[in-house]
Structures are given as structure tokens and as C-alpha cells.
Design an enzyme around this catalytic site. Structure first.
Site, mmCIF file in Angstrom:
data_model
loop_
_atom_site.group_PDB
_atom_site.id
_atom_site.type_symbol
_atom_site.label_atom_id
_atom_site.label_comp_id
_atom_site.label_asym_id
_atom_site.label_seq_id
_atom_site.Cartn_x
_atom_site.Cartn_y
_atom_site.Cartn_z
ATOM 1 C CG ASP A 93 37.093 51.444 51.816
ATOM 2 O OD1 ASP A 93 37.194 52.074 52.921
ATOM 3 O OD2 ASP A 93 37.454 51.242 50.554
ATOM 4 C CB SER A 94 40.480 50.659 56.599
ATOM 5 O OG SER A 94 41.379 50.259 55.889
ATOM 6 N N GLY A 95 40.069 52.891 53.896
ATOM 7 C CA GLY A 95 41.098 54.056 54.415
ATOM 8 C C GLY A 95 42.277 53.953 53.520
ATOM 9 N N GLY A 96 42.776 52.877 53.711
ATOM 10 C CA GLY A 96 43.850 52.188 54.271
ATOM 11 C C GLY A 96 44.756 52.254 52.366
ATOM 12 C CG ASP A 147 44.573 46.403 54.853
ATOM 13 O OD1 ASP A 147 43.763 47.726 55.039
ATOM 14 O OD2 ASP A 147 44.780 46.002 54.029
ATOM 15 C CG ASP A 267 34.428 46.324 46.408
ATOM 16 O OD1 ASP A 267 35.116 47.017 46.471
ATOM 17 O OD2 ASP A 267 35.522 45.148 47.115
ATOM 18 C CB CYS A 305 20.024 42.607 29.538
ATOM 19 S SG CYS A 305 19.700 43.185 31.031
ATOM 20 C CB CYS A 307 18.132 45.669 33.422
ATOM 21 S SG CYS A 307 19.280 46.732 32.142
ATOM 22 C CB CYS A 310 18.040 45.856 27.826
ATOM 23 S SG CYS A 310 19.760 46.050 29.047
ATOM 24 C CG HIS A 336 23.228 47.207 30.689
ATOM 25 N ND1 HIS A 336 21.836 45.817 30.312
ATOM 26 C CD2 HIS A 336 24.181 46.409 30.898
ATOM 27 C CE1 HIS A 336 22.860 44.651 30.120
ATOM 28 N NE2 HIS A 336 24.726 45.606 30.220
#
Length: 378
Positions: A93-96, A147, A267, A305, A307, A310, A336
Site C-alpha cells: 500500500d502507499s502508506g497514506g 491518496d 485484504d 475444516c 486445515c 483442525c 486456521h
């Protein structure tokens, strides 16, 4: 071009998109969820574990890596991929957002933002040009334009000035970007809840022909129905042949609702953050494994699940670890939660492929309890 989008099909039931994004470090299917590795690490997870659970792209944070360890050190190491031993794609990301959310003392000028380091208090300055220089040094596959992300709610007049400034900054980002052949730069559409301003922002940014576009300024405190309404009129304004990224969204219901409205990439720190509090996402809703009622519960976190967590560990054991602040407990809950969201997006893609995402949404919301009054959300 460093980043290209391959459109595969539209879900006849909802209009959701199935696609694939190609980057210099591999391709990933969309819609997808990107785990967040703020400081060049997804908290408590190894790159090998992320790969094992099916992550193909992760996000890192320009602002935090600029402060610690510094983009010059990462560049000297051969870039972010080598520095953290991750072969997949990386978005920075830009840090904004951090400048506007972490710093109480900031001054927004046309040239950029003057603010104080949230760790040391020293004066810093971040501009479109500086954000590009840092991200070029980091070597991420996808960079984000600098931005302004105004809070919710914001007055129309303030938001209009902010949108216009963000558009001017976007132009400067394109001019300052030094490596367009190896790093793709995405523009960010702003405008809050105002359709007129979202249209203006989308018009400005699409005219600059970025290889991808993000919708910013959502998931900043507005109700979910407002977010969905904004997505409904904003998403169609973006090019069909380029990726669409909704920033900062990671609850299961919002991932599905975003996909229904044509979003390709998401995200959020949510799954990793709540994992460290002992909160787990399961196929039937939220489970707080810290609670005393699980002290003698020898079932897995989620019986549906498969994973690593689990398949191998019980609620009772994980509760014991989390209650005693054992790192392994946080690793197990984090694994998980990330696996759960990555698997959820796999199911979303499958439902789009079979033209039944609307039905999938109904079934999931019913099972998860989102349709019930006063449903517990994240």
C-alpha cells in the site's frame, strides 16, 4: 505491462467476476483474499505456511517498512521478496492510510503530508514522489498510488477537495514511478459515500490508464449497507479488463458481498488480529476459544475444516495455549483463520464458475447466522 488481468467469466446469477491476475511473481485466481504482512511478515506465520495454505499474494506496508528497517536496507537485500523469502506476488500500500490514521499531528498540503512518526515523534514528510520511491525500492509487484483516505463521515465539500487532490497526486505518482515494466501501479478511487464524487474520482483515474484500480475509503466505520451501496455504483465505473481491489475488507460476509459486486481482490488484518485474541472464524460463525466452556472440549476449532490446526489440535489445547500467551496458540488460531478465508474464496470462485454465487451466499449467511437479528459479527 507488469500486471495483467485475464477475465474468465461472469456469474449469471450475480454478475460476480472470475479471473486471474498475472504478476512478475506468479499468477493468482480471483476473487482472492490477501493476507497482510505489515512488516514483511504475516504475524506468526512463515512464508512456507502461507504457501501451504494456498496464499499466492500477500500485502506489506510501505509506511511501516519505510520506518523500520528502511527501504534502503530492503533494496540492498535484493528487494522485499528476497528479504522475506517469499516467491509469490506482493502488493504494497502507499502508506497514506497509516499517515492519516496513526498520526494525530499532520498537515495536508498540496505537495504532500507533514506528520510525526508514531513511534519516535520525529517530523516526517510523505508525498506522491516519496511513496513511489519507497515502493520502487521495496520491489513489490503491485504498488498503490498515494491518496488521502478521509474518515467517515466527511462533509461533501471536504470530500470533493480531497478527491481532486487525490487525482492530482495520482498523476504525480505515475510520473514518479520508475519501474513500470516490473511493478504495476494501481490508482485508488475515493469519494466516501457520495456517488457524484465516486464518479468524478473514477473518471479522473481511469483516464490515467492504471493497470488496476482500488476502491478506497470504505471499511472505515461506515455501516455495511452503506459500503455495499457504494460498491454497487462504484464497481461498474471501473474497467472490465483490469483488476478491482477493495481495500481493508476481510470479514466473511463482506468478502462474499464484495465479490457479488464485482470485486477481485481484498485484504485485511482482521483474521490475524482476532486470532491473537483467541477468536476464530468457523463454518457456523464466530468461536472465541479463550472462553472457559472450551476447557474440556477436545473437538477441533471447526469440525468441517481440514486445515493443519483442525486436523491436529483441540479447542481445549488451543484455549490452554492462548490463555497462557503461548505463541504457538496464536500460530494455530492465525493459521486456521487465514486458511478459512482462503478456502472461502475458493468456494466463492467455484460458485461463480457454476453460476450459483447467489445461492452460495444465502446458504453461507444462513449457516453463519448473518441472517439472524443481532447476529455477532467481526
Amino acid at each position: 505491462m507488469a500486471i495483467t488481468y485475464e477475465f474468465i467469466k461472469t456469474c449469471r446469477q450475480t454478475g460476480a467476476r472470475l479471473g486471474k491476475v498475472h504478476t512478475p511473481h506468479g499468477s493468482f485466481d480471483t476473487p482472492t483474499f490477501m493476507p497482510v504482512g505489515t512488516l514483511a511478515t504475516v504475524k506468526t506465520m512463515s512464508p512456507e505456511e502461507l504457501e501451504q495454505m494456498g496464499a499466492n499474494i500477500i500485502l506489506s506496508n510501505t509506511y511501516h517498512l519505510w520506518l523500520r528497517p528502511g527501504e534502503d536496507i530492503i533494496e540492498e537485500a535484493g528487494g522485499l521478496h528476497k528479504f522475506m523469502n517469499w516467491d509469490g506476488a506482493i502488493l504494497t500500500d502507499s502508506g497514506g492510510f497509516q499517515v492519516f490514521s496513526l498520526s494525530d499531528l499532520r498537515e495536508i498540503k498540496e505537495e504532500g503530508v507533514h506528520f510525526r512518526n508514531h513511534i519516535s515523534g520525529e517530523k516526517l514528510f510523505l508525498s506522491p514522489e516519496k511513496a513511489m520511491q519507497i515502493q520502487n525500492s521495496l520491489g513489490s509487484d503491485i504498488m498503490m498510488a498515494f491518496d488521502e483516505c478521509p474518515p467517515y463521515p466527511a462533509e461533501f465539500d471536504y470530500m470533493k477537495k480531497s478527491v481532486e487532490r487525490t487525482s492530482r497526486w495520482a498523476e504525480r505518482c505515475l510520473e514518479a514511478h520508475q519501474k513500470p515494466d516490473s511493478q504495476g501501479l494501481f490508482g485508488i478511487v475515493q469519494g466516501g459515500e457520495y456517488e457524484e464524487l465516486r464518479r468524478q474520482s473514477a473518471r479522473d483515474l481511469t483516464s490515467l490508464d492504471f493497470p488496476g484500480y482500488a476502491i478506497g475509503g470504505l471499511s472505515v466505520g461506515e455501516p455495511k449497507d452503506v459500503m455495499n451501496r457504494v460498491l454497487e455504483f462504484t464497481s461498474p465505473l471501473l474497467p472490465e479488463n483490469k483488476p478491482r481491489y477493495l481495500m481493508g475488507v476481510g470479514s466473511p460476509d463482506s468478502l462474499i458481498d464484495g465479490a457479488v459486486r464485482g470485486i477481485d481482490m481484498f485484504d485485511c488484518v482482521l483474521p490475524t488480529r482476532i486470532a491473537r485474541n483467541g477468536t476464530c472464524m468457523t463454518s457456523v460463525g464466530r468461536l472465541v476459544v479463550r472462553n472457559a466452556k472450551f476447557s474440556r472440549d477436545f473437538r477441533p476449532i471447526d469440525e468441517h475444516c481440514d486445515c493443519h490446526t483442525c486436523r491436529n489440535y483441540s479447542r481445549a489445547y488451543i484455549r490452554h495455549l492462548v490463555k497462557n500467551n503461548e505463541t504457538f496458540g496464536f500460530r494455530l488460531t492465525t493459521y486456521h483463520n487465514l486458511y478459512f478465508l482462503l478456502k472461502l474464496m475458493e468456494h466463492v470462485r467455484e460458485a461463480i464458475r457454476e453460476d450459483r454465487l447467489g445461492d452460495f451466499r444465502e446458504e453461507f449467511f444462513e449457516q453463519y447466522g448473518f441472517n439472524k437479528p443481532n447476529a455477532k459479527n467481526f
